[in-house]
Design an enzyme around this catalytic site. Structure first.
Site, mmCIF file in Angstrom:
data_model
loop_
_atom_site.group_PDB
_atom_site.id
_atom_site.type_symbol
_atom_site.label_atom_id
_atom_site.label_comp_id
_atom_site.label_asym_id
_atom_site.label_seq_id
_atom_site.Cartn_x
_atom_site.Cartn_y
_atom_site.Cartn_z
ATOM 1 N N LEU A 188 18.960 -6.260 5.586
ATOM 2 C CA LEU A 188 19.996 -6.110 4.550
ATOM 3 C C LEU A 188 21.387 -6.040 5.185
ATOM 4 O O LEU A 188 21.561 -5.444 6.245
ATOM 5 C CB LEU A 188 19.718 -4.840 3.741
ATOM 6 C CG LEU A 188 18.398 -4.866 2.976
ATOM 7 C CD1 LEU A 188 18.019 -3.463 2.487
ATOM 8 C CD2 LEU A 188 18.466 -5.845 1.802
ATOM 9 N N SER A 247 8.045 6.613 10.892
ATOM 10 C CA SER A 247 9.257 7.359 10.575
ATOM 11 C C SER A 247 9.761 6.960 9.194
ATOM 12 O O SER A 247 9.753 5.775 8.852
ATOM 13 C CB SER A 247 10.372 7.047 11.582
ATOM 14 O OG SER A 247 9.941 7.234 12.909
ATOM 15 N N ASN A 265 13.680 4.176 4.007
ATOM 16 C CA ASN A 265 12.801 3.140 4.557
ATOM 17 C C ASN A 265 11.699 3.808 5.359
ATOM 18 O O ASN A 265 11.901 4.872 5.936
ATOM 19 C CB ASN A 265 13.601 2.210 5.486
ATOM 20 C CG ASN A 265 12.745 1.115 6.093
ATOM 21 O OD1 ASN A 265 11.945 0.485 5.397
ATOM 22 N ND2 ASN A 265 12.891 0.884 7.386
ATOM 23 N N SER A 283 0.830 -1.216 0.000
ATOM 24 C CA SER A 283 0.000 0.000 0.000
ATOM 25 C C SER A 283 0.866 1.269 0.000
ATOM 26 O O SER A 283 0.523 2.256 -0.657
ATOM 27 C CB SER A 283 -0.979 0.000 1.174
ATOM 28 O OG SER A 283 -0.322 0.186 2.406
ATOM 29 N N ARG A 297 13.060 -7.914 4.590
ATOM 30 C CA ARG A 297 14.337 -8.627 4.721
ATOM 31 C C ARG A 297 15.374 -7.686 5.336
ATOM 32 O O ARG A 297 15.464 -6.512 4.925
ATOM 33 C CB ARG A 297 14.877 -9.113 3.357
ATOM 34 C CG ARG A 297 13.931 -9.988 2.569
ATOM 35 C CD ARG A 297 13.440 -11.199 3.307
ATOM 36 N NE ARG A 297 14.496 -12.140 3.685
ATOM 37 C CZ ARG A 297 14.309 -13.166 4.503
ATOM 38 N NH1 ARG A 297 13.131 -13.367 5.062
ATOM 39 N NH2 ARG A 297 15.301 -13.983 4.781
ATOM 40 N N HIS A 321 9.253 3.027 8.631
ATOM 41 C CA HIS A 321 9.158 2.126 9.786
ATOM 42 C C HIS A 321 7.978 2.559 10.644
ATOM 43 O O HIS A 321 7.831 3.754 10.920
ATOM 44 C CB HIS A 321 10.456 2.176 10.596
ATOM 45 C CG HIS A 321 10.465 1.217 11.740
ATOM 46 N ND1 HIS A 321 10.622 -0.144 11.556
ATOM 47 C CD2 HIS A 321 10.301 1.405 13.075
ATOM 48 C CE1 HIS A 321 10.565 -0.746 12.738
ATOM 49 N NE2 HIS A 321 10.367 0.171 13.671
ATOM 50 N N LEU A 327 20.070 -1.714 11.858
ATOM 51 C CA LEU A 327 18.640 -1.814 11.556
ATOM 52 C C LEU A 327 17.846 -0.625 12.109
ATOM 53 O O LEU A 327 17.943 -0.304 13.297
ATOM 54 C CB LEU A 327 18.091 -3.121 12.146
ATOM 55 C CG LEU A 327 16.642 -3.439 11.812
ATOM 56 C CD1 LEU A 327 16.503 -3.794 10.342
ATOM 57 C CD2 LEU A 327 16.135 -4.589 12.686
ATOM 58 N N ASP A 328 17.061 0.021 11.238
ATOM 59 C CA ASP A 328 16.119 1.087 11.633
ATOM 60 C C ASP A 328 16.814 2.208 12.400
ATOM 61 O O ASP A 328 16.262 2.751 13.373
ATOM 62 C CB ASP A 328 14.965 0.505 12.480
ATOM 63 C CG ASP A 328 14.169 -0.544 11.720
ATOM 64 O OD1 ASP A 328 14.076 -0.440 10.486
ATOM 65 O OD2 ASP A 328 13.657 -1.479 12.365
ATOM 66 N N GLN A 357 -1.229 7.592 8.143
ATOM 67 C CA GLN A 357 -0.172 8.604 8.184
ATOM 68 C C GLN A 357 1.034 8.204 7.337
ATOM 69 O O GLN A 357 1.688 9.052 6.723
ATOM 70 C CB GLN A 357 0.262 8.856 9.631
ATOM 71 C CG GLN A 357 -0.821 9.471 10.477
ATOM 72 C CD GLN A 357 -1.353 10.772 9.897
ATOM 73 O OE1 GLN A 357 -0.584 11.651 9.522
ATOM 74 N NE2 GLN A 357 -2.673 10.875 9.792
ATOM 75 N N GLU A 358 1.341 6.905 7.295
ATOM 76 C CA GLU A 358 2.446 6.446 6.435
ATOM 77 C C GLU A 358 2.200 6.866 4.991
ATOM 78 O O GLU A 358 3.110 7.297 4.282
ATOM 79 C CB GLU A 358 2.581 4.918 6.509
ATOM 80 C CG GLU A 358 3.006 4.401 7.864
ATOM 81 C CD GLU A 358 3.262 2.900 7.849
ATOM 82 O OE1 GLU A 358 3.845 2.385 6.876
ATOM 83 O OE2 GLU A 358 2.872 2.230 8.828
ATOM 84 N N ARG A 412 22.563 -14.716 2.612
ATOM 85 C CA ARG A 412 22.069 -13.371 2.378
ATOM 86 C C ARG A 412 22.867 -12.633 1.291
ATOM 87 O O ARG A 412 22.281 -11.999 0.419
ATOM 88 C CB ARG A 412 22.104 -12.586 3.690
ATOM 89 C CG ARG A 412 20.881 -11.767 3.964
ATOM 90 C CD ARG A 412 20.971 -11.139 5.355
ATOM 91 N NE ARG A 412 20.324 -11.933 6.368
ATOM 92 C CZ ARG A 412 19.018 -11.860 6.643
ATOM 93 N NH1 ARG A 412 18.252 -11.034 5.972
ATOM 94 N NH2 ARG A 412 18.501 -12.603 7.583
ATOM 95 N N THR A 450 20.927 2.857 6.980
ATOM 96 C CA THR A 450 22.337 2.663 7.307
ATOM 97 C C THR A 450 22.493 1.209 7.764
ATOM 98 O O THR A 450 21.492 0.529 7.977
ATOM 99 C CB THR A 450 22.769 3.645 8.422
ATOM 100 O OG1 THR A 450 21.897 3.469 9.543
ATOM 101 C CG2 THR A 450 22.729 5.093 7.952
HETATM 102 C C1 GAR Z 1 3.971 -0.772 6.730
HETATM 103 O O1 GAR Z 1 3.249 -0.511 7.897
HETATM 104 C C2 GAR Z 1 5.445 -0.465 6.953
HETATM 105 O O2 GAR Z 1 5.672 0.633 7.794
HETATM 106 C C3 GAR Z 1 5.903 -1.736 7.589
HETATM 107 O O3 GAR Z 1 5.252 -2.757 6.879
HETATM 108 C C4 GAR Z 1 3.999 -2.262 6.412
HETATM 109 C C5 GAR Z 1 3.911 -2.544 4.929
HETATM 110 O O4 GAR Z 1 2.633 -2.257 4.433
HETATM 111 N N1 GAR Z 1 7.325 -1.867 7.508
HETATM 112 C C6 GAR Z 1 8.066 -2.472 8.429
HETATM 113 O O5 GAR Z 1 7.599 -2.993 9.419
HETATM 114 C C7 GAR Z 1 9.553 -2.468 8.147
HETATM 115 N N2 GAR Z 1 10.268 -3.023 9.229
HETATM 116 P P1 GAR Z 1 2.401 -2.075 2.876
HETATM 117 O O6 GAR Z 1 2.980 -3.310 2.175
HETATM 118 O O7 GAR Z 1 0.908 -2.044 2.745
HETATM 119 O O8 GAR Z 1 3.071 -0.807 2.437
#
Ligand code: GAR
Length: 197
Positions: A94, A137, A108, A14, A92, A110, A145-146, A174-175, A66, A142
Site C-alpha cells: 500500500l 506479529s 496487519n 483463514s 498488495r 505478518h 512495509l511491515d 498461532q496467528e 497503484r 505505517t
Molecule cells: C497468513 O499466514 C498471513 O500471516 C500472511 O498470509 C497468510 C494468509 O493466510 N500474510 C502475509 O504474508 C502478509 N505479508 P489466510 O488467507 O489463510 O489468512
C-alpha cells in the site's frame, strides 16, 4: 460504542474467518465488510456465508497504477464507515497516501517475529538462518512495509526436519489465536503489546 471493522484479504482468508467469528456476542467490535484485490479469493465466499458484505477490486486492470487501485479500494471501504481496518493475508503493498487515510486504525498480521523477515518468504528465511524459533506479529500499518508498532506477537519452536510449509502451518495456528486476541484489546482501546508463547 461498538467499533466497525473492515477486513482485506487476498486468498483463503483463514485469519479473516477467525477474526469475524471472534467479533460476536460480548465484543467491542463487529465485522461490517470483507474486501479483496482478487475477485476469486476463496475468503470472499466464506465471508458471504457468514453474512458479511463483500467486495472485490481487482488490481490487475489498474496495471501498476497503484493510486488508482487504492482510490477505488478507499471508496469501497469508506462506504462502510469502518473504525478499524484489518489486513488479513492482504498481499498488495500500500502507498503512503492510502496508509495515511487509516493512520492508527489499520492492523496487519505478518508471519514472522518482526522486525525479522519483513516482506515475503518469511518461513524459508527463518529456516535458512537456523533460527530456533519463529512466529507471527500483529502491528499497526505505517508507510514503511511491515514496520509499524507491534501490537502482539506469538512464538513457536522451529523443529528438526521443518520445511517452510510445516513451519508455516505451526505459525498459522498461532496467528489464529493472536489476531483475534489483539483485535479485541485494540478495539477496547488497549494498544499495549500482547506477547503469547
Ligand atoms: C497468513 O499466514 C498471513 O500471516 C500472511 O498470509 C497468510 C494468509 O493466510 N500474510 C502475509 O504474508 C502478509 N505479508 P489466510 O488467507 O489463510 O489468512
Amino acid at each position: 460504542m461498538t467499533k466497525r471493522v473492515a477486513l482485506l484479504i487476498s486468498g483463503g482468508g483463514s485469519n479473516m474467518v477467525k477474526l469475524v467469528e471472534s467479533m460476536q456476542g460480548d465484543h467491542p467490535a463487529r465485522a461490517v465488510l470483507v474486501g479483496s484485490n482478487d475477485p476469486e479469493a476463496g475468503g470472499l465466499k466464506k465471508a458471504a456465508a457468514m453474512g458479511i458484505e463483500t467486495f472485490a477490486v481487482d488490481h490487475r486492470p489498474f496495471k501498476g497504477d497503484r493510486p488508482a487501485f487504492e482510490a477505488e479500494l478507499q471508496r469501497q471501504l469508506e462506504a462502510a464507515q469502518p473504525d478499524i481496518i484489518c489486513l488479513a493475508g492482504f498481499m498488495r503493498v500500500l502507498t503512503e497516501g492510502f496508509v495515511r487515510n487509516w493512520d492508527g486504525r489499520m492492523l496487519n498480521i505478518h508471519p514472522s517475529l518482526l522486525p525479522k523477515y519483513k516482506g515475503l518468504h518469511t518461513h524459508k528465511r527463518a529456516l535458512e538462518a537456523g533460527d530456533a524459533e519463529a512466529g507471527c506479529s500483529v502491528h499497526l500499518v505505517t508507510p514503511e512495509l511491515d514496520d509499524g508498532p507491534i501490537l502482539g506477537q506469538a512464538r513457536v519452536p522451529v523443529e528438526a526436519g521443518d520445511t517452510a510449509d510445516t513451519l508455516a502451518a505451526r505459525v498459522l495456528v498461532q496467528e489464529h489465536l493472536l489476531y483475534p486476541a489483539v483485535l479485541r484489546r485494540f478495539a477496547a482501546g488497549d494498544h499495549a503489546p500482547l506477547m503469547l508463547g
